[in-house]
Design a protein around this motif. Structure first.
Motif, short mmCIF file in Angstrom:
data_model
loop_
_atom_site.label_atom_id
_atom_site.label_comp_id
_atom_site.label_asym_id
_atom_site.label_seq_id
_atom_site.Cartn_x
_atom_site.Cartn_y
_atom_site.Cartn_z
N LEU A 131 52.13 13.42 -69.76
CA LEU A 131 52.18 14.16 -71.03
C LEU A 131 53.62 14.55 -71.35
CD1 LEU A 131 49.31 16.65 -70.17
CD2 LEU A 131 49.11 14.72 -71.76
N LYS A 132 53.85 14.95 -72.59
CA LYS A 132 55.14 15.54 -72.93
C LYS A 132 55.08 17.00 -72.49
CE LYS A 132 58.69 16.02 -76.38
NZ LYS A 132 59.12 15.90 -77.78
N THR A 133 55.81 17.31 -71.42
CA THR A 133 55.72 18.63 -70.79
C THR A 133 57.04 19.37 -70.90
OG1 THR A 133 54.09 17.77 -69.21
CG2 THR A 133 55.22 19.79 -68.59
N ALA A 134 56.96 20.64 -71.27
CA ALA A 134 58.13 21.51 -71.34
C ALA A 134 58.14 22.41 -70.10
CB ALA A 134 58.09 22.37 -72.60
N GLU A 135 59.29 22.52 -69.46
CA GLU A 135 59.42 23.44 -68.34
C GLU A 135 60.10 24.71 -68.84
OE1 GLU A 135 61.40 21.39 -65.14
OE2 GLU A 135 59.52 20.41 -64.56
N VAL A 136 59.49 25.85 -68.54
CA VAL A 136 60.01 27.14 -69.02
C VAL A 136 60.46 27.94 -67.80
CG1 VAL A 136 59.48 29.24 -70.31
CG2 VAL A 136 58.43 27.05 -70.99
N HIS A 137 61.74 28.29 -67.79
CA HIS A 137 62.31 28.96 -66.62
C HIS A 137 62.11 30.46 -66.68
CE1 HIS A 137 65.28 30.34 -63.66
NE2 HIS A 137 64.97 29.21 -63.05
N PHE A 138 61.63 31.03 -65.58
CA PHE A 138 61.46 32.48 -65.43
C PHE A 138 62.36 32.94 -64.29
CE2 PHE A 138 57.71 31.24 -67.69
CZ PHE A 138 57.30 32.36 -68.41
N GLU A 139 63.05 34.06 -64.49
CA GLU A 139 63.96 34.59 -63.48
C GLU A 139 63.21 35.22 -62.30
OE1 GLU A 139 67.21 34.28 -63.31
OE2 GLU A 139 67.23 33.16 -65.19
N ASP A 140 62.11 35.91 -62.61
CA ASP A 140 61.43 36.74 -61.59
C ASP A 140 60.47 35.91 -60.76
OD1 ASP A 140 60.30 38.71 -60.07
OD2 ASP A 140 59.34 39.78 -61.73
N GLU A 141 60.96 35.40 -59.63
CA GLU A 141 60.11 34.57 -58.77
C GLU A 141 58.92 35.34 -58.22
OE1 GLU A 141 62.21 32.10 -55.92
OE2 GLU A 141 64.03 32.24 -57.15
N ALA A 142 59.12 36.64 -57.94
CA ALA A 142 58.06 37.46 -57.35
C ALA A 142 56.84 37.58 -58.27
CB ALA A 142 58.60 38.85 -57.01
N ALA A 143 57.07 37.43 -59.58
CA ALA A 143 55.95 37.55 -60.53
C ALA A 143 54.92 36.44 -60.33
CB ALA A 143 56.48 37.52 -61.97
N PHE A 144 55.35 35.33 -59.72
CA PHE A 144 54.45 34.19 -59.54
C PHE A 144 53.89 34.13 -58.12
CE2 PHE A 144 57.10 33.26 -63.14
CZ PHE A 144 56.17 32.77 -64.06
N ARG A 145 54.13 35.17 -57.35
CA ARG A 145 53.65 35.20 -55.97
C ARG A 145 52.12 35.17 -55.96
NH1 ARG A 145 55.82 40.03 -54.32
NH2 ARG A 145 57.66 39.11 -53.37
N ASN A 146 51.57 34.25 -55.19
CA ASN A 146 50.12 34.28 -55.07
C ASN A 146 49.74 34.71 -53.66
OD1 ASN A 146 51.05 31.82 -54.10
ND2 ASN A 146 49.16 30.75 -54.60
#
Length: 198
Positions: free
Chosen positions: A170-185
């Protein structure tokens, strides 16, 4: 800008919870409430509609007050099967997904993914953190056009299960986020305890 009312949120809670000892991760208590409820409270203000994809313990999820849909495909086929189920039931133009075990997800997740999708005129936008060797894509944090439902169904029917391979088609856009901890699972009972306030 994409109207929030045109975005449905889907919480992915359809896994087996293998790394947590085969318990339902989304229903594990974290800081006093089920982990999926943390995700819901963060995601709900960012979207027009909300639903949950779960394959077991449907009644506890239904008690959150939003629709709960089991996978259309049988056999715990992974996050893409959950996304396909969400797209089948999605009544808005866009759908955003987040996993049930990520209680710290960004409060601007949807707005930033929507901006990235529009800027790139893409089919799908996915969250990314870090750079260089530390760069990390977070494929289950994504915003997609609901019109991808047939494309994803065809991919799954053809035996495809890898999320990265579907995105690559697919045509995919990557969106950069600074806060790595926000994506902690939170995958294990030890991590569940680690992130409890002392």
């Amino acid at each position: 800008m994409i109207n929030t009312e045109q975005i449905t949120g889907l919480i992915l809670a359809g896994g087996r919870g293998t790394r947590m000892g085969h318990v339902d991760k989304g229903l594990q208590n974290f800081r006093g409430v089920p982990m999926a409820l943390h995700v819901m409270m963060r995601l709900q203000p960012q979207v027009g509609e909300l639903m949950i994809n779960a394959n077991q313990n449907l009644s506890p999820y239904e008690s959150f007050g939003v629709p709960v849909w089991p996978d259309e495909m049988q056999g715990f086929e992974g996050p893409l099967a959950g996304m396909q189920t969400g797209l089948i039931h999605c009544m808005t133009e866009y759908m955003v997904t987040a996993p049930c075990d990520s209680p710290f997800l960004p409060t601007d997740l949807v707005a930033r993914l929507a901006q990235g999708l529009q800027d790139a005129d893409a089919n799908l936008a996915v969250a990314v953190t870090g750079a260089g060797d530390k760069r990390q894509a977070h494929p289950v944090f994504c915003l997609m056009k609901a019109s991808l439902m047939q494309h994803l169904t065809d991919y799954l029917r053809g035996g495809g299960r890898k999320i990265d391979a579907w995105y690559a088609s697919l045509k995919t856009a990557e969106v950069h986020f600074e806060d790595e901890a926000a994506f902690r699972n939170i995958n294990t009972v030890a991590e569940l305890r680690e992130f409890e306030p002392q």
